[in-house]
Enzyme design. Structure first.
Site, PDB file in Angstrom:
ATOM      1  N   ASP A   1       6.772 -17.504  -2.564  1.00 25.46           N
ATOM      2  CA  ASP A   1       5.331 -17.509  -2.331  1.00 25.46           C
ATOM      3  C   ASP A   1       4.639 -16.599  -3.331  1.00 25.46           C
ATOM      4  O   ASP A   1       5.159 -15.561  -3.728  1.00 25.46           O
ATOM      5  CB  ASP A   1       5.020 -16.972  -0.922  1.00 25.46           C
ATOM      6  CG  ASP A   1       5.135 -18.061   0.114  1.00 25.46           C
ATOM      7  OD1 ASP A   1       5.351 -19.215  -0.279  1.00 25.46           O
ATOM      8  OD2 ASP A   1       5.012 -17.746   1.303  1.00 25.46           O
TER       9      ASP A   1
ATOM     10  N   ASP B   1       0.836  -1.206   0.000  1.00 27.29           N
ATOM     11  CA  ASP B   1       0.000   0.000   0.000  1.00 27.29           C
ATOM     12  C   ASP B   1       0.872   1.259   0.000  1.00 27.29           C
ATOM     13  O   ASP B   1       0.601   2.216   0.730  1.00 27.29           O
ATOM     14  CB  ASP B   1      -0.937  -0.018   1.214  1.00 27.29           C
ATOM     15  CG  ASP B   1      -2.189   0.821   1.003  1.00 27.29           C
ATOM     16  OD1 ASP B   1      -2.443   1.236  -0.158  1.00 27.29           O
ATOM     17  OD2 ASP B   1      -2.917   1.065   1.982  1.00 27.29           O
TER      18      ASP B   1
END
Ligand SMILES: Nc1ncnc2c1ncn2[C@@H]1O[C@H](COP(=O)(O)OP(=O)(O)OP(=O)(O)O)[C@@H](O)[C@H]1O
Length: 362
Positions: free
Chosen positions: A201, A171
């Site tokens: 991941d 963000d």
């Protein structure tokens, strides 16, 4: 007695709990306090603090400017109320966990965490007296290239630190970059960040502020095949710098308040925002490097090495991109420390321990 948790470094190579194991199995005990401020060696409790003013409201919480009564040190205290919904509480726990793990001059520092008897949770942070880059844009106007070079260097250093500790911010935007009167810029607000358990991941979850999301996060099939999950933060940094330069959200005309679909189309299918003619070639090339729609090109731009090495190299590259990188951006911008009217409001705390809960997203 309130519990104050000091930051500490964990071995981040240890596997983190699976989602199903996130409920607390143990209370987190605190290492001895090692604050660098005047209150070192003395744990700060919530009753040591008096509230001076509200600094701002975020998603489900309020940030206060507070004073330590004995030392007069000023801090920022982020309070999330007990009646907040589970998403907000999960976000504050995630933010707590990341702040507890991080220790970088480019990431806002946490000095402790309190939980009040009524369930409110508070994070005590260093106070950044010039607000956010968003505030500065609104009050002081657009930033020069040399100012942006200083900002870029600091945010890249912060991202380099976070990414090398397997933390994706998710963000990055002007209102999440805090500034002090020395124009030191620090990354804040880890509510939607993610700690990666393994370097490979995947991370295509749809969180963060829509306007600053990279194309692969809207449409991983088109823009993100085998993408490196850390590249999204670079996109957001590029967009942030461009917004600070242009004075409005770069993908849309000034003043337009778009809906979600308009934003998504502009980011995924629109042309790269064109910079004004006065922009230097160096600045253009840096923004182009950040705003590659295809995430793999973005990540591999430059020397094409692993992400952490790449960022380290980026520091060198940036120095070439912006020749005045090391000059003080205070020359470009004067930041005034604000004057405030005290209003005594005490923050009470309990002696309940804050436990690890939902801090790590699977
Ligand atoms: N450490 C700090 N020092 C000074 N001001 C701060 C600090 N942390 C937050 N603020 C101020 O408080 C405001 C609210 O911060 P908060 O992190 O709660 O939410 P936000 O990032 O603005 O919004 P959201 O959480 O919805 O993304 C910020 O915009 C900033 O003005």
């Amino acid at each position: 007695m309130a519990l104050v948790r000091d930051r500490r470094q964990l071995n981040l190579r240890l596997p983190l709990p699976e989602i199903s194991e996130r409920r607390p199995r143990f209370a987190l005990s605190l290492p001895p306090t090692s604050l660098s401020s005047a209150v070192a060696c003395n744990a700060i409790t919530a009753s040591d603090l008096e509230n001076i003013q509200v600094l701002g409201h975020g998603n489900g919480g309020t940030v206060y400017k507070v004073r330590h009564k004995r030392t007069s040190t000023i801090y920022a205290l982020k309070v999330v109320h007990s009646d907040s919904d589970s998403t907000v509480r999960r976000q504050i726990f995630r933010e707590m966990e990341i702040l507890r793990r991080t220790d970088s001059p480019f990431v806002v520092q946490s000095h402790g965490i309190f939980e009040k008897p009524d369930g409110d949770i508070a994070i005590l942070m260093e106070y950044m007296d010039a607000g956010t880059l968003d505030t500065l844009l609104k009050t002081k106007g657009t930033f020069s290239e040399s100012a942006l070079a200083g900002i870029a260097r600091q945010v890249l250093s912060g991202l380099n630190y976070l990414h090398s500790h397997k933390i994706i911010h998710r963000d990055i935007k002007p209102s999440n970059l805090l500034v002090n009167h020395n124009m030191e810029v620090k990354i804040a607000d880890f509510g939607v960040s993610k700690i990666m358990c393994r370097m490979l991941d995947s991370c295509n979850s749809y969180v963060g502020t829509c306007a600053y999301m990279s194309p692969e996060r809207f449409d991983p099939d088109t823009y993100g095949a085998n993408y490196n999950v850390y590249a999204g933060d670079i996109w957001s940094l590029g967009l942030t710098l461009l917004e600070l330069y242009m004075g409005h959200f770069p993908f849309l005309p000034a003043g337009q308040r778009p809906d979600w679909a308009t934003l998504m189309c502009a980011i995924c299918f629109g042309e790269r925002p064109s910079l004004p003619d006065v922009a230097s070639e160096d600045f253009r090339s840096f923004i182009e490097c950040c705003l590659q729609k295809e995430s793999s090109k973005r990540v591999e731009y430059g020397l094409g090495v692993a992400i952490v090495d790449r960022f380290e190299d980026e520091g060198v590259k940036l120095a070439k991109v912006f020749p005045d990188l090391n000059t003080s951006i205070l020359d470009d911008m004067e930041v005034e420390a604000e004057v405030v009217e005290p209003e005594a409001t005490r923050i009470e705390a309990s002696n309940r321990e804050v436990s690890m809960d939902d801090a790590v997203e699977g």
